[in-house]
Scaffold this active site. Structure first.
Site, PDB file in Angstrom:
ATOM      1  N   THR A 122      62.522  48.093  15.043  1.00 26.95           N
ATOM      2  CA  THR A 122      62.421  46.633  15.208  1.00 26.95           C
ATOM      3  C   THR A 122      63.830  46.052  15.121  1.00 26.95           C
ATOM      4  O   THR A 122      64.481  46.161  14.087  1.00 26.95           O
ATOM      5  CB  THR A 122      61.537  46.057  14.090  1.00 26.95           C
ATOM      6  OG1 THR A 122      60.261  46.673  14.205  1.00 26.95           O
ATOM      7  CG2 THR A 122      61.402  44.556  14.208  1.00 26.95           C
ATOM      8  N   ARG A 154      50.267  50.411  12.618  1.00 25.36           N
ATOM      9  CA  ARG A 154      50.097  50.054  11.208  1.00 25.36           C
ATOM     10  C   ARG A 154      50.125  51.307  10.363  1.00 25.36           C
ATOM     11  O   ARG A 154      49.537  52.319  10.753  1.00 25.36           O
ATOM     12  CB  ARG A 154      48.728  49.387  10.996  1.00 25.36           C
ATOM     13  CG  ARG A 154      48.632  47.997  11.496  1.00 25.36           C
ATOM     14  CD  ARG A 154      47.192  47.588  11.616  1.00 25.36           C
ATOM     15  NE  ARG A 154      46.523  48.348  12.675  1.00 25.36           N
ATOM     16  CZ  ARG A 154      45.246  48.212  13.001  1.00 25.36           C
ATOM     17  NH1 ARG A 154      44.484  47.377  12.354  1.00 25.36           N
ATOM     18  NH2 ARG A 154      44.721  48.912  13.980  1.00 25.36           N
ATOM     19  N   GLU A 155      50.781  51.240   9.226  1.00 18.63           N
ATOM     20  CA  GLU A 155      50.734  52.360   8.292  1.00 18.63           C
ATOM     21  C   GLU A 155      49.285  52.580   7.898  1.00 18.63           C
ATOM     22  O   GLU A 155      48.524  51.628   7.749  1.00 18.63           O
ATOM     23  CB  GLU A 155      51.564  52.057   7.044  1.00 18.63           C
ATOM     24  CG  GLU A 155      53.039  51.985   7.352  1.00 18.63           C
ATOM     25  CD  GLU A 155      53.902  51.799   6.108  1.00 18.63           C
ATOM     26  OE1 GLU A 155      53.412  52.023   4.991  1.00 18.63           O
ATOM     27  OE2 GLU A 155      55.066  51.422   6.273  1.00 18.63           O
ATOM     28  N   LYS A 213      57.981  41.552  19.277  1.00 13.45           N
ATOM     29  CA  LYS A 213      57.696  42.290  18.046  1.00 13.45           C
ATOM     30  C   LYS A 213      57.758  41.356  16.823  1.00 13.45           C
ATOM     31  O   LYS A 213      56.857  41.339  15.990  1.00 13.45           O
ATOM     32  CB  LYS A 213      58.703  43.429  17.912  1.00 13.45           C
ATOM     33  CG  LYS A 213      58.729  44.098  16.578  1.00 13.45           C
ATOM     34  CD  LYS A 213      57.497  44.929  16.339  1.00 13.45           C
ATOM     35  CE  LYS A 213      57.447  45.363  14.887  1.00 13.45           C
ATOM     36  NZ  LYS A 213      56.642  46.526  14.660  1.00 13.45           N
ATOM     37  N   ASN A 217      54.494  40.072  14.437  1.00 17.55           N
ATOM     38  CA  ASN A 217      54.413  40.284  12.988  1.00 17.55           C
ATOM     39  C   ASN A 217      54.402  38.965  12.219  1.00 17.55           C
ATOM     40  O   ASN A 217      53.676  38.821  11.239  1.00 17.55           O
ATOM     41  CB  ASN A 217      55.576  41.165  12.508  1.00 17.55           C
ATOM     42  CG  ASN A 217      55.198  42.644  12.528  1.00 17.55           C
ATOM     43  OD1 ASN A 217      54.080  42.991  12.905  1.00 17.55           O
ATOM     44  ND2 ASN A 217      56.110  43.495  12.114  1.00 17.55           N
ATOM     45  N   CYS A 269      57.369  45.751   6.756  1.00 22.32           N
ATOM     46  CA  CYS A 269      57.490  45.036   8.031  1.00 22.32           C
ATOM     47  C   CYS A 269      57.365  43.521   7.917  1.00 22.32           C
ATOM     48  O   CYS A 269      58.283  42.801   8.276  1.00 22.32           O
ATOM     49  CB  CYS A 269      56.483  45.589   9.014  1.00 22.32           C
ATOM     50  SG  CYS A 269      56.656  47.358   9.196  1.00 22.32           S
ATOM     51  N   LYS A 330      49.222  48.322   0.428  1.00 19.64           N
ATOM     52  CA  LYS A 330      47.882  48.302   1.007  1.00 19.64           C
ATOM     53  C   LYS A 330      47.325  49.716   0.875  1.00 19.64           C
ATOM     54  O   LYS A 330      48.037  50.618   0.406  1.00 19.64           O
ATOM     55  CB  LYS A 330      47.901  47.842   2.466  1.00 19.64           C
ATOM     56  CG  LYS A 330      48.628  48.781   3.411  1.00 19.64           C
ATOM     57  CD  LYS A 330      48.417  48.366   4.852  1.00 19.64           C
ATOM     58  CE  LYS A 330      48.959  49.426   5.798  1.00 19.64           C
ATOM     59  NZ  LYS A 330      48.761  49.110   7.187  1.00 19.64           N
ATOM     60  N   ARG A 337      56.979  49.533  -0.712  1.00 17.37           N
ATOM     61  CA  ARG A 337      57.939  48.479  -0.365  1.00 17.37           C
ATOM     62  C   ARG A 337      57.289  47.094  -0.403  1.00 17.37           C
ATOM     63  O   ARG A 337      56.259  46.875   0.210  1.00 17.37           O
ATOM     64  CB  ARG A 337      58.571  48.771   1.010  1.00 17.37           C
ATOM     65  CG  ARG A 337      59.610  49.882   0.923  1.00 17.37           C
ATOM     66  CD  ARG A 337      60.152  50.271   2.262  1.00 17.37           C
ATOM     67  NE  ARG A 337      59.175  51.022   3.057  1.00 17.37           N
ATOM     68  CZ  ARG A 337      59.422  51.492   4.267  1.00 17.37           C
ATOM     69  NH1 ARG A 337      60.601  51.294   4.818  1.00 17.37           N
ATOM     70  NH2 ARG A 337      58.491  52.162   4.927  1.00 17.37           N
TER      71      ARG A 337
HETATM   72  C1  UGA Z   1      52.411  45.704  10.331  1.00 18.49           C
HETATM   73  C2  UGA Z   1      51.713  45.303  11.644  1.00 18.49           C
HETATM   74  O1  UGA Z   1      50.314  45.114  11.419  1.00 18.49           O
HETATM   75  C3  UGA Z   1      51.907  46.372  12.712  1.00 18.49           C
HETATM   76  O2  UGA Z   1      51.333  45.938  13.938  1.00 18.49           O
HETATM   77  C4  UGA Z   1      53.410  46.603  12.900  1.00 18.49           C
HETATM   78  O3  UGA Z   1      53.671  47.629  13.838  1.00 18.49           O
HETATM   79  C5  UGA Z   1      54.004  47.017  11.572  1.00 18.49           C
HETATM   80  O4  UGA Z   1      53.777  45.965  10.605  1.00 18.49           O
HETATM   81  C6  UGA Z   1      55.485  47.213  11.806  1.00 18.49           C
HETATM   82  O5  UGA Z   1      56.167  46.230  12.107  1.00 18.49           O
HETATM   83  O6  UGA Z   1      55.943  48.358  11.802  1.00 18.49           O
HETATM   84  P1  UGA Z   1      51.837  47.345   8.274  1.00 18.49           P
HETATM   85  O7  UGA Z   1      53.083  46.834   7.630  1.00 18.49           O
HETATM   86  O8  UGA Z   1      51.550  48.795   8.275  1.00 18.49           O
HETATM   87  O9  UGA Z   1      51.772  46.872   9.828  1.00 18.49           O
HETATM   88  O10 UGA Z   1      50.650  46.642   7.492  1.00 18.49           O
HETATM   89  P2  UGA Z   1      49.433  45.659   7.835  1.00 18.49           P
HETATM   90  O11 UGA Z   1      48.202  46.419   7.935  1.00 18.49           O
HETATM   91  O12 UGA Z   1      49.781  44.771   8.957  1.00 18.49           O
HETATM   92  O13 UGA Z   1      49.396  44.805   6.487  1.00 18.49           O
HETATM   93  C7  UGA Z   1      50.521  43.998   6.109  1.00 18.49           C
HETATM   94  C8  UGA Z   1      50.229  43.276   4.828  1.00 18.49           C
HETATM   95  O14 UGA Z   1      49.258  42.259   5.025  1.00 18.49           O
HETATM   96  C9  UGA Z   1      49.672  44.165   3.709  1.00 18.49           C
HETATM   97  O15 UGA Z   1      50.255  43.773   2.492  1.00 18.49           O
HETATM   98  C10 UGA Z   1      48.186  43.866   3.714  1.00 18.49           C
HETATM   99  O16 UGA Z   1      47.571  44.070   2.455  1.00 18.49           O
HETATM  100  C11 UGA Z   1      48.198  42.401   4.087  1.00 18.49           C
HETATM  101  N1  UGA Z   1      46.936  41.960   4.719  1.00 18.49           N
HETATM  102  C12 UGA Z   1      46.605  42.379   5.958  1.00 18.49           C
HETATM  103  C13 UGA Z   1      46.115  41.071   4.034  1.00 18.49           C
HETATM  104  O17 UGA Z   1      46.404  40.669   2.883  1.00 18.49           O
HETATM  105  N2  UGA Z   1      44.973  40.628   4.660  1.00 18.49           N
HETATM  106  C14 UGA Z   1      44.624  41.040   5.893  1.00 18.49           C
HETATM  107  O18 UGA Z   1      43.562  40.587   6.408  1.00 18.49           O
HETATM  108  C15 UGA Z   1      45.451  41.938   6.572  1.00 18.49           C
END
Ligand code: UGA
Length: 442
Positions: A122, A154-155, A213, A217, A269, A330, A337
Site C-alpha cells: 500500500t 483480509r488477514e 486502496k 480502507n 492497515c 481480530k 498491531r
Molecule cells: C483490511 C481490509 O479489510 C482489507 O480489504 C485490506 O486488504 C487490508 O486491511 C489491508 O489493507 O491489507 P484487515 O486489516 O485484515 O483487512 O482487517 P479487517 O477484517 O478489515 O478488520 C479491521 C478492523 O476492523 C479489525 O480491528 C476488526 O475487528 C474491525 N472490524 C471489522 C469491526 O470492528 N467491525 C466490523 O464489522 C469489521
C-alpha cells in the site's frame, strides 16, 4: 510465467503462494536471513489459516522458491512485485517509503528489458511514478513498465480473498511510451485464472489505483467507526445495535458488512492507512475532516473501553482480577498491531488491576508488548480463574463454545463484558452472570 515477489511479509507470502497455485513460477526475495531460512524449511513467520499447507504444496511442486537478493530473484522474470512494508513513520503518520525505493534502486541495477515493476504494497499516491523515475534515472536505456496493483485481502481470510477477489485493480502508466499496454497484457495473463470468466480486472491510471486502496480502507474504517458510535447510542437509549445493523444492512446501498460494533479497529492497515490518507489530504491542500475524525474517534474509543472496565469493577480496584479473552486485533490472526488490548491492558495494569489473559494464537506476539506481571493463561477457563470480571475482546470462534457451568466454577465474580457480542444469543444470565454486551443497554 516467472514472477519475482520482493518481501516475504503478509502480502508477499499470500500473493506468492496463491499465484503459484495458479501456475506461475514464483521467486520470493527475502533479505532477512533468519526469515529466509525459515521460509526455506517451510516455516511461516505469520499465522494465516491454510497458508502453511498451500505453501508446502507449491514448494513441493517447485513453483515457489526463495532467494536473498533481487539480482538473483530477477533472473528470467517477467514482473517484479514490490511487497515490502510501508510502516507509518513515527510521529508524522507518513508512510515510510524507504524500503520501496531501496527495492526500486536494486531492481534498476539488474533489470532486463521489458520487466514490469508492480507496486503491491500500500503506497501513497505518486509512489508508482517515483519508482518509474528511479528506474529511468539509474537505467536510462532500460525498457520497463510500472504498474500499481493494490491488495485487498483480509488477514484471517487472505487465501480466499486472493483466490476469489471482488476485483483486481491495476493502475497503468498511461504517460509511458506504450501507454501501459505491455503491463496490461502481462498482468491480464497472470491474473486470468483468478478473474475469468467474470470480468474482475479493472484498469485505471496509476494514481487512481493507489488512491483506491486508501479510499477503500478509509471507507471501511468509517463504517466500523460509525457502527461503534451507533452502538454507544444504542446503549444509552435502549436500542439494540444488532437489530439496528440488521435493519440498516437490508438496504443494499448500505450492506451489513463492517457494521459490527467492537472495541475499535486495529491491525496493520486501517490505522496506518487512515493516517497516511489524512496526511496526504493535508499535504495536497484538501484536508479530510472525515478521515481525521475517524482516527480520533477510534483512538478515543480504545481509551474509553479501559474506563468502562474500571467502572464495572467498582471500588477496591487493586484487589480485583480481570480475565481478558482475546488479545489480537481480530480473530484468526496472531497479529497484535494496534490491537485494542495494547491500550486496555497497560491502562488496567497501571491502575493496579490483576490481569489474566488468553488468546488462541497471539500469546507469543503479545507477551513482549504488554506490561510485566500479567498472567498468560493456558486456556480461556484458566484465564477466568478467580476473576471478578471477564472481558471478551476478540471474536475467536473457540470462545463461543465455553461452558458457562465451567465458567461459573472458575470465576469469583459474575460480570461479563462482551465487546464483540459473541455470547449475545446464549443464556448467559441463566448462569447468574451479569452480561454487559456492546450495543445493548445493561
Ligand atoms: C483490511 C481490509 O479489510 C482489507 O480489504 C485490506 O486488504 C487490508 O486491511 C489491508 O489493507 O491489507 P484487515 O486489516 O485484515 O483487512 O482487517 P479487517 O477484517 O478489515 O478488520 C479491521 C478492523 O476492523 C479489525 O480491528 C476488526 O475487528 C474491525 N472490524 C471489522 C469491526 O470492528 N467491525 C466490523 O464489522 C469489521
Amino acid at each position: 510465467m516467472r514472477i519475482t515477489i520482493i518481501g516475504g511479509g503478509y502480502v508477499g507470502l499470500v500473493s506468492g503462494a496463491c499465484l503459484a497455485a495458479y501456475g506461475a513460477h514464483i521467486t520470493l526475495v527475502e533479505k532477512d536471513p533468519e526469515r529466509l531460512k525459515r521460509l526455506e524449511i517451510g516455516e511461516l513467520p505469520i499465522y494465516e489459516p491454510g497458508l502453511e499447507a498451500l505453501f508446502s504444496e507449491q514448494k513441493a511442486q517447485k513453483r515457489l522458491s526463495f532467494c536473498a537478493t533481487i539480482e538473483e530473484g530477477l533472473r528470467g522474470s517477467k514482473a517484479a512485485f514490490i511487497a515490502v512494508g510501508t510502516p507509518a513513520r513515527r510521529g508524522s503518520g507518513h508512510a515510510d517509503l524507504s524500503f520501496v525505493y531501496d527495492v526500486a534502486k536494486d531492481i534498476a541495477l539488474t533489470a532486463q528489458n521489458d520487466l514490469v515493476v508492480v507496486t503491491k504494497s500500500t503506497v501513497p499516491i505518486g509512489t508508482g511514478r517515483e519508482v518509474s523515475s528511479i528506474l529511468r534515472t539509474l537505467r536510462p536505456e532500460l525498457r520497463f513498465s510500472v504498474a500499481s496493483n493494490p491488495e485487498f485481502l483480509r488477514e484471517g481470510q487472505a487465501i480466499a480473498d486472493f483466490m476469489n477477489p471482488d476485483r483486481v485493480i491495476i493502475g497503468l502508466d498511461r504517460n509511458s511510451p506504450d501507454k501501459g499496454l505491455h503491463a496490461q497484457k502481462l498482468l491480464t495473463t497472470l491474473y486470468h485464472p483468478l478473474t475469468h470468466p467474470q470480468n474482475k480486472l479493472v484498469f485505471m491510471g496509476l494514481e487512481s489505483a493507489e488512491l483506491t486502496k486508501y479510499a477503500a480502507n478509509a471507507f471501511l474504517a468509517m463504517k466500523v467507526t460509525f457502527a461503534n458510535e451507533i452502538a454507544d447510542i444504542c446503549e444509552a437509549t435502549g436500542a439494540d445495535s444488532e437489530e439496528v445493523r440488521y435493519g440498516m444492512g437490508l438496504d443494499p446501498r448500505i450492506s451489513p458488512d463492517f457494521l459490527m460494533a467492537g472495541p475499535g479497529f486495529g491491525g496493520s492497515c486501517f490505522p496506518k492507512d487512515t493516517q497516511a490518507l489524512a496526511v496526504t489530504a493535508r499535504k495536497v491542500g484538501t484536508p479530510s475532516q472525515l478521515v481525521e475524525t475517524i482516527i480520533a474517534a477510534n483512538d478515543a474509543r480504545k481509551r474509553r473501553l479501559a474506563e468502562r472496565v474500571l467502572t464495572l469493577l467498582g471500588d477496591h480496584i487493586t484487589q480485583k482480577t480481570v480475565a481478558i479473552l482475546g488479545l489480537t486485533f481480530k480473530a484468526n490472526t496472531d497479529d497484535m498491531r494496534q490491537a485494542p488490548a495494547l491500550t486496555l491492558l497497560p491502562y488496567l495494569n497501571e491502575a493496579g488491576v490483576t490481569l489474566r489473559v488468553y488468546d488462541p494464537q497471539g500469546m507469543t506476539q503479545a507477551r513482549p508488548l504488554l506490561p510485566k506481571g500479567i498472567y498468560f493463561a493456558h486456556n480461556a477457563l484458566d484465564a477466568a480463574k478467580n476473576s471478578d470480571l471477564l472481558v471478551i475482546l476478540t471474536e475467536w470462534e473457540e470462545f463461543s463454545h465455553i461452558s458457562f457451568e465451567e465458567l461459573q466454577k472458575a470465576m469469583k465474580g459474575r460480570k461479563i463484558l462482551d465487546y464483540r457480542g459473541l455470547w449475545k444469543d446464549q443464556n448467559v444470565s441463566d448462569y447468574g452472570f451479569t452480561y454487559h454486551r456492546i450495543g445493548k443497554r445493561d
